[in-house]
Design a protein around this motif. Structure first.
Motif, PDB file in Angstrom:
ATOM      1  N   GLN A  45     -10.449   7.463 -12.517  1.00 25.60           N
ATOM      2  CA  GLN A  45      -9.615   6.688 -11.601  1.00 25.60           C
ATOM      3  C   GLN A  45      -8.795   7.613 -10.713  1.00 25.60           C
ATOM      4  OE1 GLN A  45      -9.472   3.548 -10.826  1.00 25.60           O
ATOM      5  NE2 GLN A  45      -7.712   3.723  -9.476  1.00 25.60           N
ATOM      6  N   THR A  46      -8.201   8.643 -11.296  1.00 23.32           N
ATOM      7  CA  THR A  46      -7.421   9.603 -10.514  1.00 23.32           C
ATOM      8  C   THR A  46      -8.315  10.390  -9.564  1.00 23.32           C
ATOM      9  OG1 THR A  46      -5.824   9.832 -12.321  1.00 23.32           O
ATOM     10  CG2 THR A  46      -5.864  11.572 -10.663  1.00 23.32           C
TER      11      THR A  46
ATOM     12  N   ARG B   4      -6.266   1.257  -6.417  1.00 19.25           N
ATOM     13  CA  ARG B   4      -5.640   2.571  -6.576  1.00 19.25           C
ATOM     14  C   ARG B   4      -4.642   2.607  -7.724  1.00 19.25           C
ATOM     15  NH1 ARG B   4      -5.071   4.994  -0.373  1.00 19.25           N
ATOM     16  NH2 ARG B   4      -7.308   4.885   0.079  1.00 19.25           N
ATOM     17  N   GLU B   5      -3.365   2.824  -7.408  1.00 24.66           N
ATOM     18  CA  GLU B   5      -2.373   3.014  -8.461  1.00 24.66           C
ATOM     19  C   GLU B   5      -2.160   1.764  -9.303  1.00 24.66           C
ATOM     20  OE1 GLU B   5      -0.363   0.973  -5.230  1.00 24.66           O
ATOM     21  OE2 GLU B   5      -1.631   2.770  -5.258  1.00 24.66           O
TER      22      GLU B   5
ATOM     23  N   ALA C  95     -10.826   2.526  -6.800  1.00 24.23           N
ATOM     24  CA  ALA C  95     -10.340   3.777  -6.197  1.00 24.23           C
ATOM     25  C   ALA C  95      -9.751   3.558  -4.814  1.00 24.23           C
ATOM     26  CB  ALA C  95     -11.478   4.790  -6.126  1.00 24.23           C
ATOM     27  N   HIS C  96     -10.303   2.630  -4.028  1.00 22.38           N
ATOM     28  CA  HIS C  96      -9.766   2.427  -2.676  1.00 22.38           C
ATOM     29  C   HIS C  96      -8.841   1.222  -2.605  1.00 22.38           C
ATOM     30  CE1 HIS C  96      -9.344   1.968   1.612  1.00 22.38           C
ATOM     31  NE2 HIS C  96      -9.845   0.744   1.527  1.00 22.38           N
TER      32      HIS C  96
ATOM     33  N   TYR D 111     -11.320   9.650  -8.200  1.00 18.97           N
ATOM     34  CA  TYR D 111     -11.859   8.908  -7.055  1.00 18.97           C
ATOM     35  C   TYR D 111     -10.760   8.379  -6.145  1.00 18.97           C
ATOM     36  CZ  TYR D 111     -16.468   9.366  -9.023  1.00 18.97           C
ATOM     37  OH  TYR D 111     -17.636   9.894  -9.490  1.00 18.97           O
ATOM     38  N   THR D 112      -9.594   8.098  -6.706  1.00 18.05           N
ATOM     39  CA  THR D 112      -8.456   7.756  -5.841  1.00 18.05           C
ATOM     40  C   THR D 112      -8.094   8.941  -4.957  1.00 18.05           C
ATOM     41  OG1 THR D 112      -7.574   6.161  -7.432  1.00 18.05           O
ATOM     42  CG2 THR D 112      -6.045   7.039  -5.809  1.00 18.05           C
ATOM     43  N   GLU D 113      -8.123  10.134  -5.524  1.00 17.78           N
ATOM     44  CA  GLU D 113      -7.831  11.343  -4.740  1.00 17.78           C
ATOM     45  C   GLU D 113      -8.871  11.532  -3.638  1.00 17.78           C
ATOM     46  OE1 GLU D 113      -5.274  14.765  -4.195  1.00 17.78           O
ATOM     47  OE2 GLU D 113      -5.103  12.978  -5.448  1.00 17.78           O
TER      48      GLU D 113
ATOM     49  N   ARG E  42       0.837  -1.195   0.000  1.00 22.78           N
ATOM     50  CA  ARG E  42       0.000   0.000   0.000  1.00 22.78           C
ATOM     51  C   ARG E  42       0.873   1.248   0.000  1.00 22.78           C
ATOM     52  NH1 ARG E  42      -4.894   1.454  -1.349  1.00 22.78           N
ATOM     53  NH2 ARG E  42      -6.020   0.037   0.033  1.00 22.78           N
TER      54      ARG E  42
END
Length: 474
Positions: free
Chosen positions: A116-117, A213-214, A209-210, A119-121, A24
């Motif tokens: 994706q960016t 993520r990347e 997104a959670h 909702y990850t943010e 993570r």
């Protein structure tokens, strides 16, 4: 029996892992001009996603993609299945818009507007709000499970569930009237299709997104793989100025460069700590970089503290770093064959879509020859062909249509009311009609004829549609 002394000739058991799970990444929150710009873009895109479905327009939802009824509403624009050409044009515009912008300025879409960016943010904001900044999150992950950790994690996952659930419901609200959907969801009376869409999209928001993520950007997104085909030495990308920064090393703030003989990079690794995909931009351009510019904000902040000029990490081009021209020479970046080519195709697609929508007919007629009756003689002794008129009203108003036919000196059209046929809004009506002519005019074979339809919306101007058909003679 001989024995082997300890420490000599003893084989050690080794474990080789063929797969190692991803760790993570806990990025530090970046602050600066690009972080503010990213915040504005997130607010703008999420305003469109969460708020626009609640707008009303002429008594119905302003933007609604009604798939069961095969009708799309975008404010005052009403599109039916016959208008799918505009969807194709929209996809072409999106594709070439992405290609054109990537050639000019790299992965700005990924860094500022990609779902994706975004909702990850949002998930990182929740992490930061509940668990604290990077160091606190790292420390919390290493702690054993206790009441405090359970409480913090429970609050975080509750917020994540609320965001994902509401995101899923909003997504379904783009395809089902949201003012009816939301009460139906909470009263458990919503349709199965809408509930499935909401649950599926909410789950995928949580997963991508959670949870991932990347990893989505690194291993699933195809754009990261083929972006290099659109890059060249004049593409604006985030770069580390190696000539200025090396050799890197720590130093006191008061130390002069002449004394320490080091570059401007103090090796603080802040650019790595704020990176959401965990790369080191100092290693050069990498496909994992999403262009979010968090490393620029972090580096600029350090440069300010050290009283060094900003721009050690910045948006620039390979040609600028090679001193072929300066950052201010915009013409070198824009007046390139690739940029002009993508831009020309994009402009043509936009112009075609605007022209098509502005001149589109809201009523369409398909003429279908009745194959069961090729030609027959009517009560007057004339030769007669039978047709089916499929009339499609894509507008939100009823329309009255009249028709006439030409092609012979003597020709008649029957089947439509003399004062016209009223077609209800968003309806498709099939009407059988007959076209007849004197036998002397229609010898054996196929003869071209022309249907002329005139329709008028309530309170609107008349429009004319010309459709060609064929008449089978005896």
């Amino acid at each position: 029996m001989s024995s082997v002394p300890k420490g000599r000739n003893q084989s050690k058991e080794q474990v080789i892992q063929l797969y190692q799970g991803a760790k993570r990444i806990h990025p530090k929150m970046a602050k600066g001009r690009f972080a503010n710009l990213r915040l504005l873009m997130i607010l703008a895109t999420q305003f469109v996603f969460y708020v626009v479905p609640w707008f009303n327009w002429s008594g119905r939802q302003a933007v609604l993609f009604d798939i069961p009824a095969r009708h799309f509403y975008i404010f005052g624009l009403s599109l039916g299945m016959g208008d799918l050409i505009y969807l194709a044009l929209l996809l072409i515009i999106s594709a070439f818009g992405l290609f054109w912008w990537t050639t000019i300025a790299g992965r700005l879409w990924c860094g500022y507007s990609c779902p994706q960016t975004v909702y990850t943010e949002i998930m990182l904001w929740i992490d930061h709000l509940v668990e604290g900044d990077r160091n606190k999150r790292l420390k919390l992950d290493k702690e054993r499970w206790n009441f405090r950790k359970i409480r913090i994690k429970t609050i975080k996952y509750l917020l994540i569930f609320i965001v994902c659930a509401w995101t899923g419901i909003t997504f379904a609200g783009w395809f089902t009237p949201i003012r009816e959907l939301v009460p139906a969801v909470f009263t458990l009376t919503a349709g199965g299709g809408a509930l499935f869409a909401a649950a599926f999209y909410g789950f995928m928001t949580w997963l991508f997104a959670h949870q991932m993520r990347e990893q989505v950007c690194l291993h699933m997104c195809p754009y990261a793989r083929f972006q290099s085909a659109m890059f060249d030495k004049d593409t604006l990308v985030i770069s580390y100025d190696t000539e200025r920064g090396e050799p890197r090393g720590a130093r006191k703030k008061t130390a002069s460069k002449e004394e320490i003989k080091l570059g401007d990079c103090i090796n603080c690794t802040m650019c790595v700590q704020v990176c959401p995909v965990g790369i080191d931009i100092r290693d050069g351009l990498q496909y994992q970089c999403i262009g979010c510019a968090a490393c620029i904000d972090a580096c600029d902040e350090i440069m300010d503290k050290m009283n060094y000029p900003r721009g050690l990490i910045r948006y620039t081009t390979e040609s600028v770093l090679a001193h072929e021209y300066t950052d201010k020479d915009i013409r070198k970046r824009l007046l390139r064959p690739r940029v002009i080519g993508y831009g020309a195709v994009l402009a043509a697609a936009v112009a075609a879509m605007i022209a098509g929508i502005s001149t589109r007919e809201t009523l369409n007629v398909d003429i279908i020859k009745d194959r069961g009756v090729m030609v027959r003689e009517n009560n007057q002794g004339w030769l007669e062909n039978a047709y089916n008129l499929r009339i499609i009203n894509d507008s939100e108003k009823e329309q009255r249509i009249t028709a006439k036919v030409s092609g012979f000196d003597e020709i008649s059209l029957t089947g439509l009311p003399s004062d016209g046929l009223t077609v209800p809004p968003k309806e498709t009506v099939t009407v059988p009609v007959q076209v007849a002519t004197i036998p002397e005019y229609a010898d054996k074979g196929s003869h071209p004829i022309v249907f002329e339809f005139t329709y008028r919306e309530a309170g609107g101007e008349p429009h004319t549609i010309i459709e060609k058909a064929s008449f089978i003679g005896e």
